[in-house]
Design a protein around this motif. Structure first.
Motif, PDB file in Angstrom:
ATOM      1  N   THR B  24       0.859  -1.182   0.000  1.00 34.52           N
ATOM      2  CA  THR B  24       0.000   0.000   0.000  1.00 34.52           C
ATOM      3  C   THR B  24       0.889   1.222   0.000  1.00 34.52           C
ATOM      4  N   TYR B  25       0.352   2.320  -0.466  1.00 35.67           N
ATOM      5  CA  TYR B  25       1.143   3.532  -0.563  1.00 35.67           C
ATOM      6  C   TYR B  25       0.263   4.727  -0.226  1.00 35.67           C
ATOM      7  N   ASP B  26       0.906   5.806   0.069  1.00 41.45           N
ATOM      8  CA  ASP B  26       0.185   7.025   0.394  1.00 41.45           C
ATOM      9  C   ASP B  26       0.759   8.159  -0.444  1.00 41.45           C
ATOM     10  N   THR B  27      -0.097   8.852  -1.165  1.00 45.51           N
ATOM     11  CA  THR B  27       0.338   9.972  -1.991  1.00 45.51           C
ATOM     12  C   THR B  27      -0.826  10.908  -2.222  1.00 45.51           C
ATOM     13  N   SER B  28      -0.496  12.148  -2.485  1.00 47.78           N
ATOM     14  CA  SER B  28      -1.513  13.131  -2.841  1.00 47.78           C
ATOM     15  C   SER B  28      -1.471  13.421  -4.346  1.00 47.78           C
ATOM     16  N   GLU B  29      -0.543  12.762  -5.038  1.00 48.36           N
ATOM     17  CA  GLU B  29      -0.414  12.981  -6.466  1.00 48.36           C
ATOM     18  C   GLU B  29      -1.407  12.120  -7.229  1.00 48.36           C
ATOM     19  N   SER B  30      -1.777  12.574  -8.418  1.00 48.92           N
ATOM     20  CA  SER B  30      -2.721  11.815  -9.228  1.00 48.92           C
ATOM     21  C   SER B  30      -2.014  10.998 -10.305  1.00 48.92           C
ATOM     22  N   ASP B  31      -0.795  11.404 -10.631  1.00 48.32           N
ATOM     23  CA  ASP B  31      -0.058  10.711 -11.681  1.00 48.32           C
ATOM     24  C   ASP B  31       1.265  10.217 -11.105  1.00 48.32           C
ATOM     25  N   TYR B  32       1.501   8.934 -11.225  1.00 47.87           N
ATOM     26  CA  TYR B  32       2.706   8.356 -10.650  1.00 47.87           C
ATOM     27  C   TYR B  32       2.904   6.968 -11.241  1.00 47.87           C
ATOM     28  N   TYR B  33       4.028   6.375 -10.901  1.00 50.10           N
ATOM     29  CA  TYR B  33       4.338   5.022 -11.354  1.00 50.10           C
ATOM     30  C   TYR B  33       4.646   4.155 -10.141  1.00 50.10           C
ATOM     31  N   LEU B  34       4.293   2.903 -10.257  1.00 48.14           N
ATOM     32  CA  LEU B  34       4.570   1.935  -9.212  1.00 48.14           C
ATOM     33  C   LEU B  34       5.369   0.781  -9.808  1.00 48.14           C
ATOM     34  N   PHE B  35       6.262   0.241  -9.009  1.00 44.65           N
ATOM     35  CA  PHE B  35       7.147  -0.815  -9.477  1.00 44.65           C
ATOM     36  C   PHE B  35       7.235  -1.926  -8.431  1.00 44.65           C
TER      37      PHE B  35
END
Lengths: 113, 114
Positions: B24-35
């Protein structure tokens, strides 16, 4: 495997010594990174570079310094090694743009006695 | 700041079975990449799979697939037909548009039982 190299792979050194960890890549990547991996395996970004003559500090405060005089080379230096610097250091590189994965070197395992 | 959480320090699976690693992750961004990265013992970290946040379709790479739930900020990795060579530390990582470097989770140690 990616064309990114780190030397030495293992280093045991006494307190107070100056050391340089080497990292080179042959992929022409502009962006390069140094991560510190603690014994619990967690990785923390300590330095990065956008290209030649660019260096930035990462999320984890580190007493090390870096330089980027050539695109392919991103060495990390500790002026005076301490036991708290004992860790694994991973170098990585990536093309420009944040969407690309990073390619990692094999790491240098540093032990300071 | 972004955070990445891997709640399973260690997982064990029988060879040929399926295993799912959580992230799980926490971010306020709408565009991102996960690996997902794999680090075998004493070997280089290599990329297993990546997911663009703007894509609804889950990424797949042969026996590896992800379950990406953007609203829940969840990004799990499923390994089908587990093989002995899959034994490694697996790291979930986040890359955001405004920051540099990857933010890693603490890793999951995957053990494959023959």
């Amino acid at each position: 495997e990616a064309d990114i190299y780190q030397t030495p792979r293992y280093l045991v050194i006494g307190t107070g010594k100056k050391i340089t960890l080497e990292c080179s890549q042959t992929m022409g990547h502009d962006k390069m990174y140094w991560y510190q991996q603690d014994p619990g395996m967690e990785l923390h970004l300590i330095h990065y570079s956008y290209g030649v003559n660019s260096t930035e500090k990462g999320d984890l405060s580190s007493e090390s310094t870096v330089s980027r005089i050539r695109t392919e080379h991103f060495p990390l230096t500790l002026e005076s090694a301490r036991p708290s610097h004992t860790s694994q250091y991973l170098c990585a590189s990536a093309p420009q743009g944040w969407a690309y994965e990073q390619y990692f070197g094999p790491g240098t395992r540093l032990t300071v006695t | 700041a972004q955070t990445v959480t891997q709640s399973q320090p260690e997982m064990s699976v029988q060879e040929a079975e399926t295993v799912t690693l959580s992230c799980t992750y926490d971010t306020s961004e709408s565009d991102y990449y996960l690996f997902w990265y794999k680090q075998p013992p004493s070997r280089q970290m290599i990329l297993v799979i990546r997911q663009e946040a703007y894509k609804q379709q889950n990424a797949t790479e042969n026996r590896f697939s992800v379950n990406f739930q953007k609203a829940a900020k969840s990004f799990s990795l499923k390994i089908s037909d587990s093989q002995l060579g899959d034994a490694a530390m697996y790291f979930c990582a986040y890359s955001g548009g405004g920051a540099d470097g990857l933010t890693f989770g603490k890793g999951t140690h995957l053990i494959i039982q023959p």
